[in-house]
Every structure is written in C-alpha cells, then in structure tokens.
Design an enzyme around this catalytic site. Sequence first.
Site, mmCIF file in Angstrom:
data_model
loop_
_atom_site.group_PDB
_atom_site.id
_atom_site.type_symbol
_atom_site.label_atom_id
_atom_site.label_comp_id
_atom_site.label_asym_id
_atom_site.label_seq_id
_atom_site.Cartn_x
_atom_site.Cartn_y
_atom_site.Cartn_z
ATOM 1 C CD GLU A 38 80.083 18.071 53.002
ATOM 2 O OE1 GLU A 38 80.581 16.941 53.032
ATOM 3 O OE2 GLU A 38 79.775 18.722 54.030
ATOM 4 C CG ASP A 40 75.882 26.012 48.176
ATOM 5 O OD1 ASP A 40 74.791 26.089 48.777
ATOM 6 O OD2 ASP A 40 76.791 26.858 48.277
ATOM 7 C CB SER A 85 45.380 40.048 70.792
ATOM 8 O OG SER A 85 44.281 40.632 71.426
ATOM 9 C CG LEU A 86 48.300 36.580 74.308
ATOM 10 C CD1 LEU A 86 49.782 36.322 74.495
ATOM 11 C CD2 LEU A 86 47.489 35.455 74.954
ATOM 12 C CD GLU A 116 54.616 29.148 74.651
ATOM 13 O OE1 GLU A 116 54.343 30.022 73.807
ATOM 14 O OE2 GLU A 116 53.998 28.091 74.762
ATOM 15 C CE LYS A 118 52.878 39.553 73.713
ATOM 16 N NZ LYS A 118 53.203 40.335 72.550
ATOM 17 C CG ASP A 120 58.333 43.077 69.353
ATOM 18 O OD1 ASP A 120 57.154 43.045 68.949
ATOM 19 O OD2 ASP A 120 58.924 44.126 69.665
ATOM 20 C CD GLU A 177 54.888 36.848 66.869
ATOM 21 O OE1 GLU A 177 53.864 36.122 66.915
ATOM 22 O OE2 GLU A 177 54.889 38.055 67.139
ATOM 23 C CE1 TYR A 229 51.532 31.955 68.797
ATOM 24 C CE2 TYR A 229 53.746 32.846 68.593
ATOM 25 C CZ TYR A 229 52.390 32.953 68.367
ATOM 26 O OH TYR A 229 51.891 34.040 67.726
ATOM 27 C CE LYS A 322 53.943 44.245 75.580
ATOM 28 N NZ LYS A 322 52.863 44.671 74.727
ATOM 29 C CB CYS A 416 73.364 75.631 56.315
ATOM 30 S SG CYS A 416 74.385 74.153 56.304
ATOM 31 C CB CYS A 419 77.519 76.148 53.771
ATOM 32 S SG CYS A 419 75.760 76.091 53.407
ATOM 33 C CB CYS A 434 71.374 73.205 53.623
ATOM 34 S SG CYS A 434 72.764 74.006 52.814
ATOM 35 C CB CYS A 439 76.255 72.821 51.773
ATOM 36 S SG CYS A 439 76.401 72.404 53.524
HETATM 37 S S1 IVH Z 1 50.026 32.788 72.069
HETATM 38 C C1 IVH Z 1 45.639 32.897 71.995
HETATM 39 N N1 IVH Z 1 52.635 32.696 72.369
HETATM 40 O O1 IVH Z 1 51.734 37.968 70.919
HETATM 41 C C2 IVH Z 1 47.097 32.862 72.092
HETATM 42 N N2 IVH Z 1 51.667 34.581 71.300
HETATM 43 O O2 IVH Z 1 49.285 39.661 71.932
HETATM 44 C C3 IVH Z 1 47.711 33.875 71.241
HETATM 45 N N3 IVH Z 1 53.295 36.220 70.524
HETATM 46 O O3 IVH Z 1 49.410 37.817 68.317
HETATM 47 C C4 IVH Z 1 49.085 33.781 70.981
HETATM 48 N N4 IVH Z 1 55.098 35.148 71.197
HETATM 49 O O4 IVH Z 1 51.853 37.584 67.752
HETATM 50 C C5 IVH Z 1 51.574 33.399 71.907
HETATM 51 N N5 IVH Z 1 54.928 32.477 72.654
HETATM 52 C C6 IVH Z 1 53.879 33.174 72.201
HETATM 53 C C7 IVH Z 1 54.023 34.416 71.535
HETATM 54 C C8 IVH Z 1 52.888 35.091 71.110
HETATM 55 C C9 IVH Z 1 54.635 36.234 70.585
HETATM 56 C C10 IVH Z 1 52.483 37.309 69.946
HETATM 57 C C11 IVH Z 1 51.520 36.864 68.897
HETATM 58 C C12 IVH Z 1 50.170 37.312 69.359
HETATM 59 C C13 IVH Z 1 50.510 38.366 70.349
HETATM 60 C C14 IVH Z 1 49.437 38.414 71.421
#
Ligand code: IVH
Length: 691
Positions: A38, A40, A85-86, A116, A118, A120, A177, A229, A322, A416, A419, A434, A439
Amino acid sequence: MSEKRKNSRSEIERLRQKIREHDHRYYVLNEPTLSDYEYDMLMEHLIRLEKQHPEWITPDSPTQRVGGEPTKAFPPVIHEIPMLSLGNTYTQEELYDFEKRIKNILPGEAFEYVVELKFDGVAVSLIYQQGRYVLGATRGDGVRGDNITENLKTIRSIPLILFSKDNQPVDIEVRGEVYMTKAGFKKLNQQQEKSGEKTFANPRNATAGTLKQQDPRIVISRPLNFSAYYLNVRGGKSLEDFNIKTHFDSLHLLRDLGLPVSRHSALCKSMWEVIDFCNVWEEKREDVPFEIDGIVVKVNALDQQRRLGTTAKSPRWAIAFKFKAKQATTLLKEIHLQVGRTGTITPVAVLEPVFLAGSTISRATLHNEDEIQRKDIREGDTVLIEKGGDVIPKVVQVIQEKRPPNSKSYTIPKHCPVCQSPLVRFEGEAAVRCENIACPAQVHRKIEHFASRGAMDIEGLGEALIHQLINNKIVSDYGDLYSLKKSDLIGLERMGIKSTQNLLDAIEKSKTRPLDRIIFALGIRYVGSNAAVLLADTFGSIDILRKTSVEQLDAIEGIGQTIAESVNQFFHQQSNLKVIEKLKKAGVRMEEERPKKKGGIFREKVFVLTGALSRFTREGVISLIESEGGKVTTSVSPKTDYVLVGENPGLKYRKALDLKIHIIDEDTFVAMMEKAKKKQYPENSQLGMHI
Ligand code: IVH
C-alpha cells in the site's frame, strides 16, 4: 487555477501527508499501519503526479529524500552553540563525585536527573526553520562541522516537516545520534562482502563511513536511524517561552514534533536511582537492538543546567557512565593461518570457547605478524579478549602471569600451511602471502567467490562440495566447473541424482550472467562489484578488457591506479588466461552490449582515430570514448569534433588540418579524461573501495 489542477494539487498534498504519517508510524513509532505494498502504491502515485506537475515539487516532499547530486566536499557549518562532549565515569563513586560537584555549585538545591541510553553512533545537529528541515551537520570539532544536509535527509525517521501545533516552536535545533541497528549492520556487511567491498568493523564505523559518502544515493541504501536527545529553540526564543522547564519535557516535545526519541529514557529522583538504572542496563545491553556504550545522566531542570554551565569541553550538568568493555580471558590454544582468495595469510587465534557479551567466542583475529610480535602473543598463552562492538573479537593482551614456562615466541611459518610453498612478504606490506595460485586453499576461496550470490550465483555449490571437488582432484579452478559431468558428482557426499542435476542446471544457467557479474566473479584483486560494472560498461567484452593498458584503465572515471594495475596484472598471468579460455570454450558470456551512458564528457562528440597509438589499443580507446557518450567514425568530415592522432598519421590527419578540426594527441586525450574524472570523484576516492 482550473478545477483539474486544483484537484491534482490537493491530491499531491494528501498523498504527501499520508506518506509522512506512515513514515512516522513506521520509522519513529515502530507501529506501521499500512502494508509495504500500500505504501509503495502511494509513493508511486505521488511520483506520477509530481512528474506531471514538476512545478509543485518541494524539497520536503517524501519523494525528495534523495534530492542532491553527488557533492565534491562538504561545506563547513559553524555551530551557534558548540556541540560539547561528555565527561566519563566508570564507577558508582565517580557518579557520586559528579553529584557532589553540582551540589557544591548549587548548595541546598534538590536535583532530578534524566537518564538516557548512550547510543554508540555519530552525533549530528538538525536545523528546522519554520518547521522545515533546512540544514544537517556533523559535530566536527564541536564548533565547526560538515554540512551533510542531503545525506541526513535520506534517513526516513528524520521528519522533513515538523508536526507542530499552535504554540509550539518551529525554529529549532535538534541534536541526536545517527546509528545503525545490529541487524542493519550485519545485513550491510553481508551485502558489502557479497559485492566484494570492504566490510565495516562495527556499526559506529559503518555509520560514520556512510555519512561521509558524497553520493546521497549510497546513503539512502544504508540502514541509518536517528534518535534525538537535545532540543534548542532558535530565533530569539527559548524553551521557557514555550513553557518547557525541564529536559524531560523537551524530550516529550521532540516526540510530539515527530522526532524519534528513545523510549528508554527515565526520570530519576536521586543518584541511587540513577545507579540502579545504570546497573540494570549494563546487564541488559545485549538485549537492545543497537550498540550502547553507557548511560548519559543529565540534570533535569533547564534553569539548573544554565546555572551549572559548561567547562571548555563538556557541560557540568551532564556526565556519561561508561559500561565496562566487553572483555574476557581465555586460553589461546593455537594460532591458525587462514589463506585468503588472493593468497593473503591471516593469523587467527583459536580459543578455548568462552561466553562473552551475548555469544560464544572461539576465534579472534590477530591481524598480522607484526601485531603478534608487538603483543608477544604465543600459543598456550592465556589472553584477554575484547568485543568492542566489532564483528570479530580481538586479542587485547597476554596475561603474563599465566604464561606456561616452556612457551616459545611465535614466528609465522616460512611455508604455506596448505600447499607448503614458500610464503613471501613484500616490502611495505604487513601481510605475508602464498604466491602459489594453484594452492588448494586459494582455489577453494576463488571458487567460493566465483559461485557466490553477487557473482555467478551457482546455487548448490557450497563449501563442503567445493572441498570434495578439490580434494578428489575433480576441479582445479573455476573454469573446470563447466566441464563437470554427472558421473563426477554422483557418489560424492550428499550428492544424489536430483541434487546433481540441480547443480548442473545451476552451472549451465550461470553462463549467461551479465558481463559485470562475470568480471566480478573472476576474482581480480580490488575489483568489487562497482568497479566490475564500470569495466563492463566501458569495454563490453572480456577480450577487450584483457588487452587494455594500465593507463587506459586508469583513465576511466571511478577506476584508480590500484584497480588499474591489478586488472592489468591479472590478465598478464598465463594461468588466469588459461582459466578464461576454459570459460570461453564452455560458452560463458564473454561480451555484452551494454546500455551507453546518457551523459558523459564526450556526449555526442564525434572522434576519428588515425596513426598508431602507443598508450592505448584501438579497441580500448573506442570503448572509452563510447562509454563517455562519444562516437568514433572512420572518415573525417565537418561533423568530426576531434581527431586523435598517433604515430605516422595518414591522410585523415591532413584532412583534419584542412577542415580545421580539433587535433589531439594521446596525452591530451588522457588529460581530458583525467580532468573529467577529477571533477566527478575528488581526491582519492575510488569506486569499489572504501577509504
Ligand atoms: S548528550 C552536551 N545524550 O555521546 C550533551 N549524548 O561524549 C552532549 N551520545 O557526542 C550530548 N547518546 O555523540 C547525549 N543520549 C545521549 C547520547 C549522547 C550518545 C553521544 C554523543 C556525544 C557523546 C558525548
């Protein structure tokens, strides 16, 4: 506006709205209500109407997810608010330290936290103006990122228009992310492997690699997702103006605006609740369909966030907890050498099976000899292994205390393992190889590749059967597959009358695969399925391809020096030519009329060749010109655009002078091709290879 036009216009709007709704249900809420069919149909209908009324196509139409042409480079974007960054924590104590620090800055206040997952993946920023997606950027160095608007537009969970109601912000920045699910990643790698292209080590690398692609058409074919986020209101307003006082509220608002927000975020009243959440998720991390590497803890009240402020690198109001790396120790029983399709030897650690992060591990890669030496890894060692989101676990280090007293340091054998021919290591290369193309291990891998789905697609020719065919000396290369008889197969393990006939039918059927698949199946080093298409399109025949020079190959848009040299080398090996001869005799397709490119740098240009060419073969140069949309004729006339002259040109040269036709030599021709190639593929990008 006529009645009919009005109707079409409202029909277009209705279809767009329906598709948007469905995209949201499917990609954001995970609750589809329409069948794929549907959906499509709606899309097809919309495309048809937009074709009739191109003047009504807007960049936010669902048909415009892939709008942009390939870009040369991504322009920079300055982040109005830096993307920080964090700070990281690894223990409960460090989380309490975090709380202590904020309580010192804001003494006597109570705090709530939002926790939340995190993700990757790769952090990005999206800008919406008047509710419309207008800009998307990478984090870059935090201040200056890359403009990847077109690439992000292909991600269907990112709405191109916000779902805002009255009194909701429409000029906003969303951060979040981009990531790939484990399943999506696995499938992508399978496809990459099938088409002979580089596989990615983990979902994060695959995501980052995809967002760097210059062609949005590649990006849309990859399974990217987004999770938001962070929300910031622009245009001189703030979240408070919209009655949003906490981070948790802003997550809800993001969801209302149609953005995907993780369902796993939670509000915690105290640090011990936060710690509980962290522990629960560390246990459950394998159950989530995507990779997470920790938990992000954020102070909930926006007013407190503001008063806590930031350091140069990270906010004081948030921190990452972490997870421990996914590691285990186990016994390395032996070092096994794997022989690849082109003879590359890869050492692999054979381990005492150990359960780690969701699966049982019994092998780990050791990369190459240098790596083994650097880490002094020996057979019989107890080793620490790690599964860092990578597909194949790796050996991190040896546990020295557990080394048996009589252990000997490891050196790669001189011969090898399959062979026994001498192994060689070329200067500047990490791998030993090799060199014996007969081989059995190499032959096995080559046949496997030849018969694989993306190549000749010979159903029923599996690993066990290939093994038997080689061991019983029934085949010694893939060319021999085409002379297999019933009597060769019946009686082999698991080969009955029916399966034998099926296999012979499948082999017969494979003879007419498209030329690019056949070129890919040959197993020329570095020639993935994309490069094979280019070679097939350009030359249309294996015989012509066989006679091309390195320069001629290198002149093709999308083929670089490495591929060019490899192709040339391949066709200079007698043994390869013999196999190709077998294919030819068996009636495998050796040439194919390929549709010519519509565009191309020589579009509608007419060439005449005269004299002996030194850098190209005649057939090769004709193919090159034709593949770029040009034509080659035999006599010079006023309609001729270029005369390409070699040594001792004939009468055609004189005539070209008389008619004042553009005369070029081989160098100029190469320069023209090069120039076009640079324009299309900047820097060192080569199709068929990821950098
Ligand atoms: S908050 C100032 N929330 O983690 C707040 N970051 O080391 C910055 N990441 O660069 C980000 N999940 O790529 C936030 N729920 C989340 C996240 C998140 C992944 C990553 C993000 C950021 C890195 C921080």
